[in-house]
Design a protein around this motif. Structure first.
Motif, PDB file in Angstrom:
ATOM      1  N   ALA A 165       6.438   4.681   2.000  1.00 19.54           N
ATOM      2  CA  ALA A 165       7.334   5.423   1.119  1.00 19.54           C
ATOM      3  C   ALA A 165       8.498   4.488   0.791  1.00 19.54           C
ATOM      4  O   ALA A 165       9.388   4.263   1.620  1.00 19.54           O
ATOM      5  CB  ALA A 165       7.824   6.690   1.795  1.00 19.54           C
ATOM      6  N   ILE A 166       8.495   3.924  -0.402  1.00 20.37           N
ATOM      7  CA  ILE A 166       9.500   2.940  -0.789  1.00 20.37           C
ATOM      8  C   ILE A 166      10.792   3.657  -1.151  1.00 20.37           C
ATOM      9  O   ILE A 166      10.818   4.530  -2.029  1.00 20.37           O
ATOM     10  CB  ILE A 166       9.004   2.089  -1.971  1.00 20.37           C
ATOM     11  CG1 ILE A 166       7.689   1.386  -1.614  1.00 20.37           C
ATOM     12  CG2 ILE A 166      10.056   1.065  -2.378  1.00 20.37           C
ATOM     13  CD1 ILE A 166       7.008   0.703  -2.793  1.00 20.37           C
ATOM     14  N   GLU A 167      11.868   3.284  -0.481  1.00 21.69           N
ATOM     15  CA  GLU A 167      13.164   3.926  -0.711  1.00 21.69           C
ATOM     16  C   GLU A 167      14.128   3.038  -1.489  1.00 21.69           C
ATOM     17  O   GLU A 167      14.911   3.533  -2.299  1.00 21.69           O
ATOM     18  CB  GLU A 167      13.789   4.321   0.630  1.00 21.69           C
ATOM     19  CG  GLU A 167      12.960   5.360   1.393  1.00 21.69           C
ATOM     20  CD  GLU A 167      13.498   5.613   2.790  1.00 21.69           C
ATOM     21  OE1 GLU A 167      14.362   4.811   3.241  1.00 21.69           O
ATOM     22  OE2 GLU A 167      13.058   6.570   3.441  1.00 21.69           O
ATOM     23  N   SER A 168      14.078   1.743  -1.246  1.00 21.72           N
ATOM     24  CA  SER A 168      15.005   0.844  -1.923  1.00 21.72           C
ATOM     25  C   SER A 168      14.444  -0.565  -1.924  1.00 21.72           C
ATOM     26  O   SER A 168      13.528  -0.889  -1.146  1.00 21.72           O
ATOM     27  CB  SER A 168      16.373   0.865  -1.240  1.00 21.72           C
ATOM     28  OG  SER A 168      16.261   0.495   0.118  1.00 21.72           O
TER      29      SER A 168
ATOM     30  N   LEU B  44       0.865  -1.162   0.000  1.00 20.77           N
ATOM     31  CA  LEU B  44       0.000   0.000   0.000  1.00 20.77           C
ATOM     32  C   LEU B  44       0.910   1.222   0.000  1.00 20.77           C
ATOM     33  O   LEU B  44       1.571   1.526   0.998  1.00 20.77           O
ATOM     34  CB  LEU B  44      -0.907  -0.007   1.233  1.00 20.77           C
ATOM     35  CG  LEU B  44      -1.976  -1.106   1.283  1.00 20.77           C
ATOM     36  CD1 LEU B  44      -2.536  -1.249   2.688  1.00 20.77           C
ATOM     37  CD2 LEU B  44      -3.092  -0.815   0.292  1.00 20.77           C
ATOM     38  N   ALA B  45       0.984   1.896  -1.137  1.00 21.21           N
ATOM     39  CA  ALA B  45       1.941   2.995  -1.280  1.00 21.21           C
ATOM     40  C   ALA B  45       1.429   3.993  -2.309  1.00 21.21           C
ATOM     41  O   ALA B  45       0.736   3.626  -3.261  1.00 21.21           O
ATOM     42  CB  ALA B  45       3.307   2.466  -1.704  1.00 21.21           C
TER      43      ALA B  45
ATOM     44  N   GLY C 186      11.642   1.024   3.358  1.00 25.36           N
ATOM     45  CA  GLY C 186      11.367   2.443   3.338  1.00 25.36           C
ATOM     46  C   GLY C 186      10.844   2.945   4.655  1.00 25.36           C
ATOM     47  O   GLY C 186      11.114   2.375   5.719  1.00 25.36           O
ATOM     48  N   THR C 187      10.063   3.996   4.568  1.00 25.65           N
ATOM     49  CA  THR C 187       9.472   4.611   5.749  1.00 25.65           C
ATOM     50  C   THR C 187       7.988   4.772   5.507  1.00 25.65           C
ATOM     51  O   THR C 187       7.423   4.155   4.601  1.00 25.65           O
ATOM     52  CB  THR C 187      10.142   5.965   6.041  1.00 25.65           C
ATOM     53  OG1 THR C 187      10.018   6.800   4.877  1.00 25.65           O
ATOM     54  CG2 THR C 187      11.612   5.786   6.391  1.00 25.65           C
ATOM     55  N   GLY C 188       7.362   5.635   6.295  1.00 25.64           N
ATOM     56  CA  GLY C 188       5.935   5.845   6.146  1.00 25.64           C
ATOM     57  C   GLY C 188       5.146   4.959   7.084  1.00 25.64           C
ATOM     58  O   GLY C 188       5.701   4.153   7.834  1.00 25.64           O
TER      59      GLY C 188
END
Length: 512
Positions: A343-346, A288-289, A335-337
């Protein structure tokens, strides 16, 4: 069973000058059973419709909810912004809280019967069409294979069900009582024996149509489910000389360039584009992003459609060190969020993965992740049977007949392809557990795990333990009802949809 009624009514009657056979004639501008099932081309069109029903019945949301998410392989990401009935029904299927009003369960039930109705029409009308014996056999074999495929799903998920073996032509044909499990299996076996006799041997490259090998594999699966291991062995050994083989690299089995490869016995066909034949099952499995482009390569938000069929970290931990199938099957988005909007970072490998402090980690199914041009429009086929089914089925059938040494000759090629050492284990109990483990990781996310747990008698034990794991892993989160994962014998079958109970006066499965 009104969905199965295909009745055409004449709405305009000529009051004068009509001949005696008027009521037996069909308007030339209408497409009905009276003027459609006449030529080979028309039967081929009908067969395309029967194959399309496989997409609906075995490639749908209900298929992976009931076949995979019901098992210990996957769970879900709770979506606190969407509490619609369809979402809750998916959750409750995972939680073992589904009930008779579930539209998801009804969808599986009804779509199987739509496929059966289409197969029945082909079988019924072929004898009077005047086609060559070769053509009639090829079409009949495919139709009976498909009918058996649908009934095999129905009997495993619902138990004894009504047996419709003729095209429904009126209300009197539409409401049959439930047949016994044994009666359903007899029809399935009879269909498959006839299909094996009529279908051609596989030819490479394959077209995606059912072959004699696919029918033998399905029949062997039936025999394994019935614990007729000697009969399963016979059917499976009949496939081994037919030219199939494991592809050298596990990940390549699911590559778009290897559709219907030498490892494929039968798969659900999809094609990306604007013709309505595309697959899209990748997207529900992603986080869910607000943006999942780091995974898909396409800018798209997935805040309402994703979060399903999430591999558990327990599942990741079951892979043996060095098993290449882990990285081919699962990826991790880091990620974060917050839960519900990551929030997908890698993207990370699951091999030896340790989540850094302050980060979120979302395991996702990777084996169906391939390049595509449009959001929700992918080109991936979905596997139903692969050659590893033949090999692991033979290993199981032989081990259950106390032929452990011979079983290893079929088990070990699957292990070696995965980068693992060959097994030397010949103890029946230990080899049984090893084969079950191999099936779990080899067929991960192919909608086989729940049915494997049920047929091997492990579902109650494994899923109650899995419930304890899920509740501990998500301790402090409030979305899991206290009554979830209370798995009993009654929960090994799904409920007959309530509409069918009311309209057809069918007896409900125990516990619902």
């Amino acid at each position: 069973m009104k969905k199965l009624l295909y009745i055409s009514f004449l709405t305009t009657l000529l009051l004068t000058g009509c001949s005696e056979d008027f009521l037996e004639r069909v308007p030339e501008s209408s497409v009905t059973s009276g003027n459609f099932y006449q030529t080979e081309a028309q039967f081929e069109q009908a067969m395309v419709g029967a194959y399309a029903a496989v997409r609906d019945a075995k490639g749908s949301i209900a298929a992976w909810c009931m076949g995979e998410m019901r098992s210990d392989n996957t769970h879900l990401e709770f979506n606190n912004t969407n509490r619609g009935p369809a979402y809750i029904e998916r959750e409750y299927t995972d939680f073992f809280l589904d009930d008779v009003t579930s539209t998801l369960v009804a969808d599986k039930y009804n779509r199987c019967y739509v496929g059966i109705a289409r197969a029945n029409s082909i079988i019924d009308y072929l004898p009077g069409a005047g086609l060559s014996q070769q053509v009639a056999d090829r079409l009949t074999g495919q139709a009976r294979f498909l009918r058996a495929l649908f009934y095999f799903d129905l009997v495993r998920y619902f138990g004894g069900v009504p047996l419709y073996l003729k095209a429904v032509s009126g209300a009197g044909d539409a409401y049959l009582p439930r047949s016994s499990v044994d009666e359903v299996y007899k029809v399935i076996v009879d269909d498959l024996k006839d299909a094996i006799a009529k279908l051609p041997a596989p030819a490479f490259p394959q077209t995606g149509r059912a072959t004699q090998a696919a029918a033998k594999m399905l029949l062997a699966d039936v025999y394994l489910t019935q614990k007729n291991f000697a009969l399963a062995e016979t059917e499976l050994k009949g496939i081994t000389p037919m030219g199939f083989a494991l592809l050298p690299d596990y990940a390549s089995v699911f590559s778009l360039s290897n559709k219907n490869s030498r490892e494929s016995l039968f798969e659900i066909q999809y094609q990306q584009g604007n013709q309505g034949q595309n697959s899209n099952f990748l997207y529900p499995f992603l986080p869910l992003a607000s943006d999942v482009s780091k995974i898909t390569g396409i800018t798209s938000q997935n805040r309402q459609g994703g979060g399903w069929n999430v591999p558990t970290f327990e599942m990741i931990g079951t892979y043996e060190p060095g098993d290449k199938r882990l990285e081919a099957s699962i990826g991790i988005a880091e990620g974060t969020g917050v839960v519900g909007d990551m929030a997908i970072e890698s993207l990370k490998s699951p091999v030896g993965y340790v989540k850094p402090a302050g980060k979120r980690a979302y395991p996702y199914i990777k084996k169906y992740l391939h390049p595509h041009s449009l959001e929700q429009n992918t080109d991936d086929n979905f596997p139903v049977y692969r050659y590893s089914d033949v090999l692991l089925g033979l290993a199981e059938a032989l081990n259950e007949q106390n032929k452990g040494a011979e079983a290893l000759t079929y088990l070990n090629p699957v292990r070696v392809r995965a980068g693992l050492a060959p097994s030397t284990q010949t103890s029946q109990a230990a080899l049984r557990d090893l084969i079950a483990h191999e099936r779990r990781v080899e067929f991960a996310f192919e909608n086989k795990r729940w049915l494997d747990l049920v047929r091997t008698g492990k579902a109650i034990e494994v899923m109650n333990k899995n419930g304890e794991y899920i509740k501990a892993f998500h301790a402090g989160e409030s979305y899991l009802p206290g009554t979830s994962y209370a798995v009993t014998q009654n929960r090994l079958l799904f409920p007959i949809p309530n509409r069918e109970i009311l309209i057809g006066k069918l007896q409900q499965n125990p516990g619902y």
